[in-house]
Design a protein around this motif. Structure first.
Motif, mmCIF file in Angstrom:
data_model
loop_
_atom_site.group_PDB
_atom_site.id
_atom_site.type_symbol
_atom_site.label_atom_id
_atom_site.label_comp_id
_atom_site.label_asym_id
_atom_site.label_seq_id
_atom_site.Cartn_x
_atom_site.Cartn_y
_atom_site.Cartn_z
ATOM 1 N N TYR A 135 -63.847 29.891 82.163
ATOM 2 C CA TYR A 135 -63.856 29.968 83.717
ATOM 3 C C TYR A 135 -65.415 30.700 83.629
ATOM 4 C CZ TYR A 135 -62.576 32.452 88.034
ATOM 5 O OH TYR A 135 -62.365 32.806 89.354
ATOM 6 N N LEU A 143 -68.690 32.027 86.175
ATOM 7 C CA LEU A 143 -68.907 32.785 87.562
ATOM 8 C C LEU A 143 -70.475 33.022 87.670
ATOM 9 C CD1 LEU A 143 -66.692 34.462 85.450
ATOM 10 C CD2 LEU A 143 -65.936 35.492 87.727
ATOM 11 N N TYR A 178 -72.984 35.783 89.688
ATOM 12 C CA TYR A 178 -73.400 36.990 90.400
ATOM 13 C C TYR A 178 -74.683 37.224 90.725
ATOM 14 C CZ TYR A 178 -68.718 38.774 88.605
ATOM 15 O OH TYR A 178 -67.285 39.215 88.391
ATOM 16 N N LYS A 229 -77.472 39.977 91.654
ATOM 17 C CA LYS A 229 -77.775 41.642 91.583
ATOM 18 C C LYS A 229 -79.047 41.991 92.365
ATOM 19 C CE LYS A 229 -77.735 45.245 88.187
ATOM 20 N NZ LYS A 229 -79.078 45.912 88.828
ATOM 21 N N GLU A 233 -78.324 48.042 92.123
ATOM 22 C CA GLU A 233 -77.274 48.017 92.526
ATOM 23 C C GLU A 233 -76.336 47.419 91.587
ATOM 24 O OE1 GLU A 233 -77.983 47.025 97.452
ATOM 25 O OE2 GLU A 233 -76.736 45.822 96.296
ATOM 26 N N GLY A 234 -74.797 47.140 91.650
ATOM 27 C CA GLY A 234 -73.947 46.476 90.815
ATOM 28 C C GLY A 234 -74.138 44.960 91.054
ATOM 29 N N PRO A 235 -73.695 43.910 89.997
ATOM 30 C CA PRO A 235 -73.622 42.545 90.357
ATOM 31 C C PRO A 235 -72.492 42.466 91.442
ATOM 32 C CG PRO A 235 -73.489 43.199 88.048
ATOM 33 C CD PRO A 235 -73.320 44.476 88.796
ATOM 34 N N PHE A 284 -70.156 39.416 93.168
ATOM 35 C CA PHE A 284 -69.714 38.116 92.851
ATOM 36 C C PHE A 284 -70.023 37.199 94.091
ATOM 37 C CE2 PHE A 284 -66.814 34.730 91.684
ATOM 38 C CZ PHE A 284 -66.230 34.249 92.755
ATOM 39 N N PHE A 330 -76.950 36.025 87.835
ATOM 40 C CA PHE A 330 -76.501 36.090 86.526
ATOM 41 C C PHE A 330 -75.376 34.964 86.216
ATOM 42 C CE2 PHE A 330 -78.302 39.549 84.488
ATOM 43 C CZ PHE A 330 -78.677 40.578 85.467
ATOM 44 N N LEU A 347 -66.049 39.482 80.550
ATOM 45 C CA LEU A 347 -67.157 38.426 81.099
ATOM 46 C C LEU A 347 -68.430 38.538 80.139
ATOM 47 C CD1 LEU A 347 -67.219 39.206 84.802
ATOM 48 C CD2 LEU A 347 -66.138 37.122 83.740
ATOM 49 N N PHE A 366 -72.356 37.523 79.804
ATOM 50 C CA PHE A 366 -73.329 37.524 80.837
ATOM 51 C C PHE A 366 -74.553 36.886 80.311
ATOM 52 C CE2 PHE A 366 -72.372 39.678 84.836
ATOM 53 C CZ PHE A 366 -71.298 40.284 84.447
ATOM 54 N N GLY A 367 -75.270 35.941 81.044
ATOM 55 C CA GLY A 367 -76.523 35.486 80.585
ATOM 56 C C GLY A 367 -77.592 36.540 81.005
#
Lengths: 115, 113
Positions: free
Chosen positions: A32, A34, A36, A38, A42-44, A46, A89, A103, A105-106
């Motif tokens: 899965y 995703l 994001y 950013k 601030e937060g990521p 979606f 991301f 998750l 993350f890259g």
């Protein structure tokens, strides 16, 4: 241990053109994926996701493509707008990470859309 | 639109002090997470929480860290004795199902001096 890699730290695109952000992964347990967005301080947020049973998912201007054999996914933004300028991301989750599916993350790609 | 809220937005603490970071997840979500991002580095998973217990934790989440859901709405991260290297943005997230998008709060910037 870079299980999710975004090799381009930055990308500049002209307004109205297509932005293509790329992501590679190494863990074959990921199923899965995703994207994001950013903004600083601030937060990521979606954007869009795709399950490994699909190879494309589209939502408005955003399309994610998944190539499982190459372990590669990409995010296409068409047309790009100045408000799209942010860090993007790629993230992945997979079997074996428990029911809560954390998750991985890259490192992110800074997209700048020029007016 | 429902959102994850975090308090405080910025916390400055002295090394060795305890800090508690607070989060209110989206109300009908069942899975809760803490992530952190050290300046210039990736967003890293710390811990996940489901059904009133820790589901998974990373190597970062050592004995100095703990999480709690004290009252059915708040979700807290406690760092018992802060170190300089704990300075980071801490993000709380929640999701409705395990395999689904997680929604993130705006983060708490923790500065340990």
């Amino acid at each position: 241990d870079q299980q999710v890699k975004q090799n381009s730290p930055s990308l500049s695109v002209q307004e109205g053109r297509i932005s293509i952000l790329n992501c590679d992964y190494t863990n074959s347990m990921f199923d899965y994926f995703l994207w994001y967005k950013k903004y600083p301080a601030e937060g990521p947020t979606f954007l869009i996701s795709i399950s490994s049973i699909k190879d494309k998912n589209e939502d408005g201007r955003f399309t994610v493509f998944l190539n499982k054999s190459a372990k590669h996914l990409s995010l296409h933004i068409v047309p790009s707008q100045p408000g799209d300028s942010a860090v993007y991301f790629c993230a992945a989750s997979g079997r074996g990470s428990g029911s809560a599916r954390q998750l991985t993350f890259g490192s992110g790609t800074q997209l700048t859309v020029l007016p | 639109e429902p959102e994850v809220t975090q308090t405080p937005s910025h916390q400055v603490t002295q090394m060795g002090q305890e800090v508690i970071l607070r989060c209110v997840p989206i109300s009908n979500h069942l899975y809760f997470y803490w992530y952190r991002q050290i300046l210039g580095q990736k967003v890293e998973f710390l811990v996940s929480f489901y059904n009133n217990e820790i589901s998974e934790k990373s190597e970062i989440f050592d004995d100095q860290f703990s999480v709690e859901r004290p009252d059915g709405s708040n979700f807290t991260l406690k760092i018992r004795s802060t170190k300089l290297e704990d300075s980071a943005m801490y993000f709380c997230a929640s999701s409705a199902r395990g395999v689904s998008e997680a929604f993130f709060g705006q983060g708490t910037r923790l500065t340990v001096v």
